[in-house]
Each structure stands twice: as C-alpha cells, then as structure tokens.
Design a protein around this motif. Structure first.
Motif, short mmCIF file in Angstrom:
data_model
loop_
_atom_site.label_atom_id
_atom_site.label_comp_id
_atom_site.label_asym_id
_atom_site.label_seq_id
_atom_site.Cartn_x
_atom_site.Cartn_y
_atom_site.Cartn_z
N GLU A 131 -3.54 2.02 -3.57
CA GLU A 131 -2.55 2.85 -2.88
C GLU A 131 -1.70 3.55 -3.92
O GLU A 131 -1.00 2.91 -4.71
CB GLU A 131 -1.68 1.99 -1.96
N ALA A 132 -1.83 4.87 -3.98
CA ALA A 132 -1.11 5.69 -4.96
C ALA A 132 -1.32 5.17 -6.38
O ALA A 132 -0.39 5.09 -7.19
CB ALA A 132 0.38 5.72 -4.62
N GLY A 133 -2.56 4.78 -6.69
CA GLY A 133 -2.90 4.32 -8.03
C GLY A 133 -2.64 2.85 -8.28
O GLY A 133 -3.06 2.29 -9.30
N ARG A 134 -1.94 2.18 -7.38
CA ARG A 134 -1.65 0.75 -7.54
C ARG A 134 -2.74 -0.07 -6.87
O ARG A 134 -3.12 0.20 -5.74
CB ARG A 134 -0.29 0.43 -6.91
N GLU B 245 -1.73 6.86 4.20
CA GLU B 245 -2.64 7.98 3.92
C GLU B 245 -3.09 7.98 2.46
O GLU B 245 -4.08 8.65 2.12
CB GLU B 245 -1.97 9.32 4.27
N GLU B 246 -2.41 7.24 1.59
CA GLU B 246 -2.79 7.19 0.17
C GLU B 246 -3.65 5.96 -0.16
O GLU B 246 -4.00 5.74 -1.31
CB GLU B 246 -1.54 7.20 -0.71
N VAL B 247 -3.98 5.16 0.85
CA VAL B 247 -4.84 3.99 0.65
C VAL B 247 -6.30 4.44 0.54
O VAL B 247 -6.79 5.22 1.36
CB VAL B 247 -4.69 2.99 1.81
N LYS B 248 -6.98 3.97 -0.49
CA LYS B 248 -8.40 4.33 -0.68
C LYS B 248 -9.13 3.21 -1.40
O LYS B 248 -8.53 2.20 -1.77
CB LYS B 248 -8.51 5.64 -1.46
#
Length: 365
Positions: free
Chosen positions: A148-151, A170-173
């Motif tokens: 999530e957002a790079g974390r 929305e930033e979870v991948k």
C-alpha cells in the motif's frame, strides 16, 4: 496520474455546479439543488421491487424557499469548499476534521455526514474520491501480503499479528495469499481471542474485524480481497439485532450509503453464526442469555421487513424470526462458558465445512 485525473474531473464538476447556482441567482431565480435518492432495500411484502439495482429511486429538490432546505444547501456548499481545497492541494481530511472547521454551523457530526453523501451523489463519485477518509479503521491478520503506497504488509510472517487496514484502499496492490477463506468477526474482542488462540496458524485463513459497524476502508478492503483472491468469506456476529445489522451491512450495504452500494457490498458474505438456534445446539446455559429489550424487538421487526431477506436469503429471515420468537439474545463470547478456546477450536471449525451448503449462502467452491 489516475488520481490526478480523477481530482481534475471532480474539480471541474464542482466548478460547473457552483457556476449553475451563481447563474440562477444572477438571473433572479431561486437556486435549487436536485439530489437523487437511493435505497438498498424496501418493505415491499411482495418483493416486486428494483432495490438490488443501482439506479436512483426518485429525487429530492432542495430550494432556498424552505428554511430546512436553505440550511442544508448552506452546509452542503461549506463542505464542498473544504472538499475542493482537499482536492486542489492533494490532501486528505476526516469527516471529524470537516466538522470542526465550522462546529457552530454544523451543530453535529450527522449534518456533515449527510452533506458528504449529498456531494457524492451530486458529483457521482465515492467518498474516498473526495479525499475524505475514515478514522479508526478495522484490523486484519492471517495469511496475506500486500503493498500500500510502497509499504509492505507482511501478515504471513506472523499470522497472529494485527495490522490496521489501509485508509487508501485504492493504493493497495500485489495481493498475495495462501489462505483457504476469509473470516469477518464483528468485534475486536473476538478478533483478539482468535489471535491469542493462534487461530490463523491452525486454520490458514484471513481474519478481519471492522470493530463493530465497519468503516468504509474495511468494507472496500474486504471487497478487494474477495475480488482478487476469489475466496469464500464468512461472517461471525453476535446473536442480536445489532449483530445481524452488521452482517447485512457487509453483504448488502447500508441505507445511508445506498448510492455507493455497488462498490461496498460483498454479496459473497456467508453467515457463519451466531444463530438463535445455536444456544440450544451448543448447550449454552440460561445465564448466558439476555432478554430482548423493547428496542431490540422493534429493531428486529423492522429488519424482518427488508425485501432482500425475502428475495435473497429467506433462511436468514427464519433465524431472525426465531430470535424474536425465543425473545433472547447472546454474545459470541458466550461460547467461552465451555472452555476459553471453544470458539476457535470447536465452534468455528465445526461451521466452516458445513457453511458452503447453508441455504442463503451462495458461494460455490
């Protein structure tokens, strides 16, 4: 880039909306605001309704000629200015932050909440698109990894450690999991009980709690997991009207945010328990049971009228009727009367193999 494009589109809509109001005033007209009305259930006894669709069910026209409408428009425009600034500066604020910017005008939090919902309907967007976030998100643990957002969130390395569900879903991948299923539990105390019993280690699952009525990020995160992982998802709530309402919020959405039900509801949710029939099946002593209050009975009778119970999960409705008939309720923790770990070692495991064929549960493995 995608978020910037979304913000620009919303800012353009805000500009068009305010411009149309100014134009009406300049032409000597009384400005009006038309807000579509949505619902995710009704009380149609024949269930011949279209509540399951995401289309508007009418509209409300706010005008300055009515005092209550004038106040609502005033609040809406004040909140809209704050939202505009959040979008322009690419910053986030909570509903509570917004309330405290004009507490004497807003008077109470629910006034702000309604204005935010009105804005979402007017701009045809979700609340997170406005950069308005929730406070006090849910928790997750188990066999799961994601970014999530790079974390990096590495729940798998210690499946009994609780992680706060991200605000910016929305930033979870890069979601990775080897879990067999997802379990939602109503409250944090039960979540911690399962953590202490190392439930995820023994059952290879993901456990989520919204700490009561779930916030928006928890519901969005759950939906994202179900979409990406295609896992069965079960829900464990107290055997009382409030627990049942929480269960239906996960599966069908809430009336307050019916306009956004399409991205918040999780129709795959299956009811694991606790059922009104469980207190006899699992020999709960009388002292574990509480009488339904007058408010409990009123609430239950009102929920029984919801059309989706008749159309989609009639067996759930039968359990709710049984609760009303028995006149008692009990908490999930009541199973601890047998042993402290009865819930994690016996009750839940005994339910999981059977729940896939429980009427009203539509997941197919």
């Amino acid at each position: 880039m995608e978020r910037n494009a979304s913000s620009r589109a919303l800012l353009s809509k805000i500009k068009d909306l305010t411009a149309s109001l100014v134009k009406e005033i300049s032409e000597g007209k009384s400005p009006s605001v038309c807000i579509h009305k949505f619902r995710n259930y009704c009380t149609d006894p024949n269930s011949n309704c279209l509540c399951s669709s995401d289309l508007p069910k009418g509209q409300q026209v706010l005008t300055l000629t009515r005092q209550c409408h004038a106040y609502r428009i005033d609040v809406l425009l004040r909140v809209l200015v704050i939202v505009q600034k959040l979008l322009q500066e690419n910053r986030h604020g909570s509903k509570r932050d917004i309330y405290y910017m004009h507490p004497s005008v807003f008077s109470e939090q629910s006034v702000v909440d309604r204005a935010i919902n009105d804005i979402c309907i007017l701009l045809q967007c979700s609340r997170h698109n406005l950069n308005v976030v929730s406070v006090g998100n849910g928790l997750v643990m188990g066999w799961l990894q994601f970014l999530e957002a790079g974390r990096k969130f590495d729940c798998i390395s210690c499946p009994t450690t609780a992680y706060t569900i991200p605000v910016h879903v929305e930033e979870v991948k890069d979601i990775v999991s080897v879990a067999k299923y997802i379990l939602i539990v109503e409250k944090e105390s039960v979540f911690q009980r399962l953590a202490n019993d190392k439930f995820c280690n023994a059952n290879r699952c993901i456990v989520i709690t919204g700490r009561g009525y779930p916030d928006i990020p928890t519901r969005r995160f759950l939906r994202l997991l179900v979409e990406k992982l295609c896992l069965p998802v079960y829900c464990l709530v107290d055997c009382d009207p409030y627990g049942f309402d929480i269960l239906t919020t996960y599966r069908f959405g809430s009336m307050q945010m019916a306009y956004d039900a399409k991205i918040l509801r999780v129709p795959e949710v299956q009811w694991l328990g606790a059922f009104p029939s469980d207190f006899e099946k699992y020999n709960l002593p009388q002292q574990c049971l509480l009488p339904l209050t007058a408010e409990d009975k009123r609430r239950t009778e009102t929920m029984l009228l919801r059309c989706y119970l008749q159309k989609e999960v009639p067996e759930w409705r039968l359990e709710l009727e049984l609760m009303l008939q028995k006149g008692v309720k009990f908490e999930i923790e009541a199973f601890s009367v047998h042993t402290l770990s009865f819930l994690s070692e016996q009750y839940i495991p005994s339910k999981i193999p059977k729940v896939e064929v429980l009427p009203g549960n539509n997941f197919k493995s």
